[in-house]
Design an enzyme around this catalytic site. Sequence first.
Site, PDB file in Angstrom:
ATOM      1  N   GLU A  93       1.220  -0.785  -5.073  1.00 54.41           N
ATOM      2  CA  GLU A  93       0.146   0.190  -5.240  1.00 54.41           C
ATOM      3  C   GLU A  93       0.809   1.563  -5.339  1.00 54.41           C
ATOM      4  OE1 GLU A  93      -3.077   3.120  -3.992  1.00 54.41           O
ATOM      5  OE2 GLU A  93      -1.564   2.457  -2.574  1.00 54.41           O
ATOM      6  N   ASP A 114       0.822  -1.207   0.000  1.00 52.22           N
ATOM      7  CA  ASP A 114       0.000   0.000   0.000  1.00 52.22           C
ATOM      8  C   ASP A 114       0.860   1.264   0.000  1.00 52.22           C
ATOM      9  OD1 ASP A 114      -2.573   1.418   0.422  1.00 52.22           O
ATOM     10  OD2 ASP A 114      -1.617   2.003   2.297  1.00 52.22           O
TER      11      ASP A 114
HETATM   12  C1  GLC Z   1      -3.737   3.641  -0.361  1.00 51.07           C
HETATM   13  C2  GLC Z   1      -5.165   3.179  -0.249  1.00 51.07           C
HETATM   14  C3  GLC Z   1      -6.045   4.296   0.196  1.00 51.07           C
HETATM   15  C4  GLC Z   1      -5.530   4.824   1.480  1.00 51.07           C
HETATM   16  C5  GLC Z   1      -4.056   5.194   1.381  1.00 51.07           C
HETATM   17  C6  GLC Z   1      -3.465   5.369   2.732  1.00 51.07           C
HETATM   18  O1  GLC Z   1      -3.503   4.467  -1.395  1.00 51.07           O
HETATM   19  O2  GLC Z   1      -5.575   2.651  -1.481  1.00 51.07           O
HETATM   20  O3  GLC Z   1      -7.368   3.871   0.318  1.00 51.07           O
HETATM   21  O4  GLC Z   1      -6.263   5.968   1.825  1.00 51.07           O
HETATM   22  O5  GLC Z   1      -3.282   4.210   0.789  1.00 51.07           O
HETATM   23  O6  GLC Z   1      -3.213   4.105   3.321  1.00 51.07           O
HETATM   24  C1  GLC Z   2      -3.527   9.329  -3.750  1.00 55.54           C
HETATM   25  C2  GLC Z   2      -2.413   8.399  -3.534  1.00 55.54           C
HETATM   26  C3  GLC Z   2      -2.906   7.001  -3.596  1.00 55.54           C
HETATM   27  C4  GLC Z   2      -4.113   6.836  -2.690  1.00 55.54           C
HETATM   28  C5  GLC Z   2      -5.157   7.851  -2.922  1.00 55.54           C
HETATM   29  C6  GLC Z   2      -6.224   7.770  -1.874  1.00 55.54           C
HETATM   30  O1  GLC Z   2      -3.994   9.209  -5.045  1.00 55.54           O
HETATM   31  O2  GLC Z   2      -1.413   8.567  -4.506  1.00 55.54           O
HETATM   32  O3  GLC Z   2      -1.890   6.145  -3.213  1.00 55.54           O
HETATM   33  O4  GLC Z   2      -4.700   5.619  -2.952  1.00 55.54           O
HETATM   34  O5  GLC Z   2      -4.585   9.091  -2.861  1.00 55.54           O
HETATM   35  O6  GLC Z   2      -7.374   8.448  -2.277  1.00 55.54           O
END
Ligand code: GLC
Ligand code: GLC
Length: 637
Positions: A322, A280
């Site tokens: 991710e 993540d």
């Molecule tokens: C990732 C997840 C998102 C979350 C963020 C912080 O991007 O997909 O839902 O808010 O990380 O953990």
């Molecule tokens: C941003 C971050 C992504 C996360 C998202 C949450 O786009 O780059 O990692 O999932 O915010 O809304």
Amino acid sequence: MSVPEQVRSAAKAALSGLKRHRRETFLLRLERWWPDLVGAVAAAYDDPERVALRLVETAARGYADRPRDLRRLDEQRLLRPDRIQGPEQVGYACYTERFSPDGTLAGLAGRLDHLRSLGVTYLHLMPLLRPREGDNDGGYAVADYRAVRPDLGTVDDLRDLATTLRGEGISLVVDLVLNHVAREHPWAAAARAGDATYRDYFHVFADRALPDRYEETLPEVFPDFAPGSFTFEPELDAWVWTTFNSFQWDLNWANPAVLAELAQVVVDLANLGVEVLRLDAIAFLWKRLGTDCQNQPEVHAITQALRAVARMAAPATLFKAEAIVGPRQLVPYLGVGEHTGRVSDLAYHNSLMVQVWSMLATGDTRLARQALGALPPTPPSGTWITYLRCHDDIGWAIDDADAAAVGVTGPGHRHFLADWYAGEFPGSWAEGLVFQHNPATGDRRISGTTASLTGLGAHRRDPDGAFARIYLAHAVVAGWGGVPVIWSGDELGLPDDPAWADEPGHADDNRWAHRSRVTDADLAALGDPTTDHARVHAGLAHLMRVRAGLPQLHASAPVSVLPDTDDGVLAVVRRHPSGILVGLYNVTTQPRPFPLDRLHDLGLTEPREALGDHALTAGSDGLLWLPPYAAWWVVGA
Ligand code: GLC
Ligand code: GLC
């Protein structure tokens, strides 16, 4: 580079209770992965041999503890390392409590028939490790990596579920949140209580001097509800780095103790039977003054180190990055340069996702052809996760240079897309919600289910168009190569949840609108072919069924986009030794041409359209006419 004697003996000590052949297997893996491990560690830490030694001990103990059935899985996966790239792979992502009939992990078995109907082989359950109480960003604020959310079940339930799924040919995918922990995690609690060792696990600043300097170049992830990237912590009388919410404390990855802790978590999750770890927010791990603190080179070194540990202890385990970043930053997450074949096995194809939405809104493929054509080639072992929606908002990751190359501006096009999907542009069929409007940058991200964003929202602005768009968009996603992952509820055409804001802690975060609940009634609706549910599901199930039989869709085959097609047509060429596949997609509401000759030139002398299972013949003008919103997968006869 050979393994130092000290490292070898430490490994042997950890393996002392094992039979000789098992010890031998680990030592062979150690030889194979030691250069990857120590090389990666050296790129980010002082005294790399000492740091790497500790990681080898973690790997060896994890290997020793690995249950027999998972050791067997390791052997199976090592015999077929490209399994995840096969065209029969289909992913599904959901929240356990919103998908399982009784809301628990144990209950999920009751949804296996539904997963089978889509051919699912890969199931991503949204965060399920124990988060903090109260608002926890959908579980992304972990308070204990070794416990399961009590309302979902226990660690034993998780292990049992992984075993059941494995028996069905389904790999379990779980989040590894490694950029941050909850403010209530024991490490953060110890830091707050004054323990200097744990204070070093975080980025803590006595005053605003450095935070202010960092903020000069840091973008804001949640400008609405968590402005800035630092939070004042009264118990520390200091500022803590919090990229996301104020209760999510960024870990200090420059501290090798953090690397060692998370390596242990990787091994523990793998030994429960988790086959894919979703890393993540991986882009954010390393901080560097004067940058946006994303995609720093050390991020790839850290991934490589963790992967080397996983390969030694539990080689069936795959990593998925991710990294929702711009197209130019994306491919390194699959391994380029010195990291080729050494970092994540999978990564989200955020660019493809954004371009699909852009094509549907504009009815024009020029920008997509430019942007997707400009992507560097992916390493043959690196595999995309292709997707249309996920639990997050859509950020309009359009590269300014790509936009300029087709005569629009990046900011202008992003503005248009936000207007279109918020349903504010004349003629739009979409009913999305604006997420995190940032007045300083003009940025507006969008929430909403696929149904709501395509015309099947609460006001049903264009249902027939929506069915066609949902099928077409999923055809592009399933026809690209990689693992197509369906976002739960999208296969049933579910609109946004009108009551999304009612749950405690959710009202500020409209991503909950598209985090659908799938009920027994929704699945019962599949029995009536006239329902939205059944119409959407039939199309997606068909795509996945046809896909499974097309070796051209093996993810290792290179993919390219034809540059000079009709502006309403996207042509995606996949060249696999077993044959060529040309995906032809008409993103407009009118018939659009494609010259038959071009298929001949590509070697498809007797082209057949695999989705409709019919031969393709041109009229006297030599043109094939794609009907409105047609999706064709053209292969040799
Ligand atoms: C990732 C997840 C998102 C979350 C963020 C912080 O991007 O997909 O839902 O808010 O990380 O953990
Ligand atoms: C941003 C971050 C992504 C996360 C998202 C949450 O786009 O780059 O990692 O999932 O915010 O809304």
